[in-house]
Design a protein around this motif. Structure first.
Motif, PDB file in Angstrom:
ATOM      1  N   ASP A   1      69.537 -51.600 109.275  1.00 12.47           N
ATOM      2  CA  ASP A   1      70.896 -51.061 109.187  1.00 12.47           C
ATOM      3  C   ASP A   1      71.788 -51.569 110.309  1.00 12.47           C
ATOM      4  N   GLU A   2      71.188 -51.728 111.507  1.00 16.21           N
ATOM      5  CA  GLU A   2      72.008 -52.188 112.629  1.00 16.21           C
ATOM      6  C   GLU A   2      72.432 -53.642 112.447  1.00 16.21           C
ATOM      7  N   MET A   3      71.529 -54.440 111.903  1.00 12.44           N
ATOM      8  CA  MET A   3      71.824 -55.856 111.723  1.00 12.44           C
ATOM      9  C   MET A   3      72.556 -56.125 110.402  1.00 12.44           C
TER      10      MET A   3
END
Length: 403
Positions: free
Chosen positions: A253-255
């Motif tokens: 999700d962060e990337m």
């Protein structure tokens, strides 16, 4: 007495039939009677006297052939001027595109006596332009263009021309009753009335400029049913998230950002709702604009008339040369023209026979050349293999010497 009257009528008809111009190009000195244009700014090509590379009769089939690619051709011949008033006008000639023409004209032009033959060009005024024109797969037509009050008018019909490599006769007949016929190889391919098939005259009828559709005129055949209501469960989205989609295990999700399932068509989507249609009780039909007599229409019972014709010219462009023009005839004798064109079937049969023999000879020649090339390639391969083997043996021998 009766027989004498019949003979007299026959004699009158025979005497009144005229051949205004004819050239079958049988004379090697044909150029003495034809004039090349010297109009500046154009690359003008030359005609040669030839029956072509395949023919039915080596002498009888001789005509004038375009001989240079990508050239304008402009040549004409003058004859005693005449008018076709009160009698038919027949324009006939043969065309043979033996080069399998891709783009170029095959038509003739008829001029009045004012033409400067040494300056004939594409904008020179003419009385009639008639014959085939080919350019790519989209243009394969027979032009029939007639001058009227100084303006050139194209026929409103599409007449397809022949596009093979054999000789074809093209015949235009214009009659004093303002009718016409176009024939190819003595077979009628088009006919009609000059007024109907050319825009010589203003139309007989026009829309009444003062007439307008009444404001209360209802031309809608159906109307929406005022009592029809949209169902409450009608509105469904056209696309929905795929219920079977799952977030990939390697999704970060962060990337990669917040994961969202892909959208798919919604099976419950019904489209935009429209009420049912009912017959319109006030429907009056399609309103037709009333017409009135056109005050600018002026009847002319002599649309056919050419007051003066005395020059025939070939004024055309060809990308690939090789077209042969022959059997040019201008007359008022329809039967004579028909008899002249009767021989086209025999001419075509002779041309096809000779061409088939030539094609067979060429096919065998190509096969022999192909076989020779293959044998040479095989020999070259064998020589290369031998050279490689010798090189390998030398290399092994050198290796033994070093040891």
């Amino acid at each position: 007495m009766y027989l004498r009257a019949i003979l007299a009528l026959f004699t009158i008809g025979f005497v009144n039939a005229d051949v205004f111009f004819e050239d079958k190009f049988q004379n090697d000195n044909w150029q003495d009677e034809w004039v090349y244009s010297k109009h500046p700014g154009k690359e003008l090509g030359k005609f040669v006297h030839s029956a072509g590379s395949f023919f039915n009769d080596a002498e009888a089939d001789k005509g004038i052939q375009t001989s240079q690619d990508a050239r304008f051709y402009a040549i004409s011949r003058k004859f005693d001027g005449f008018s076709n008033e009160g009698k038919p006008l027949v324009v006939q000639f043969s065309v043979k595109h033996e080069q399998n023409i891709d783009c170029g004209g095959g038509y003739v032009k008829l001029f009045d006596c004012s033409l400067d033959q040494t300056d004939m060009h594409g904008d020179s005024p003419y009385e009639i332009m008639f014959g085939p024109d080919i350019c790519g797969p989209g243009t394969k037509k027979v032009h029939v263009i007639l001058s009227y009050k100084g303006k050139n008018h194209l026929i409103n019909k599409d007449i397809r021309c022949k596009d093979d490599v054999f000789t074809h006769f093209y015949t235009l007949i214009v009659k004093p009753d303002n009718t016409y016929e176009v024939l190819i190889d003595n077979e009628k391919v088009e006919s009609g009335n000059l007024e109907d098939d050319w825009d010589f005259l203003a139309p007989k009828k026009i829309k009444d400029p003062h007439a307008k559709k009444p404001e209360d005129w209802d031309d809608k055949a159906t109307i929406p049913d005022p009592d029809d209501k949209k169902p409450e469960d009608w509105d469904k989205p056209q696309h929905i998230p795929d219920p079977d989609a799952t977030k990939p295990e390697d999704w970060d999700d962060e990337m990669d950002g917040e994961w969202e399932p892909p959208m798919v068509d919604n099976p419950e989507y019904k489209g935009e709702w429209q009420p049912k249609q009912l017959d319109n009780p006030n429907y009056k039909g399609t309103w037709e604009h009333p017409e009135i007599d056109n005050p600018e229409h002026s009847p002319d019972d002599k649309l056919y008339l050419r007051k003066e014709i005395c020059t025939l010219g070939f004024d055309l462009w060809q990308v690939k040369s090789g077209t042969i023009f022959d059997n040019v005839l201008i007359t008022d004798d329809i039967e004579l023209a028909s008899k002249t064109a009767e021989g086209v079937k025999a001419t075509q049969a002779g041309e096809k026979k000779m061409k088939e023999l030539q094609d067979e000879v060429q096919r065998k020649k190509d096969e022999e050349e192909s076989k020779q090339n293959k044998d040479k390639d095989d020999e070259d391969d064998d020589d290369e293999d031998e050279d490689n083997m010798e090189s390998k043996n030398e290399s092994e021998d050198n290796g033994h010497d070093e040891l």
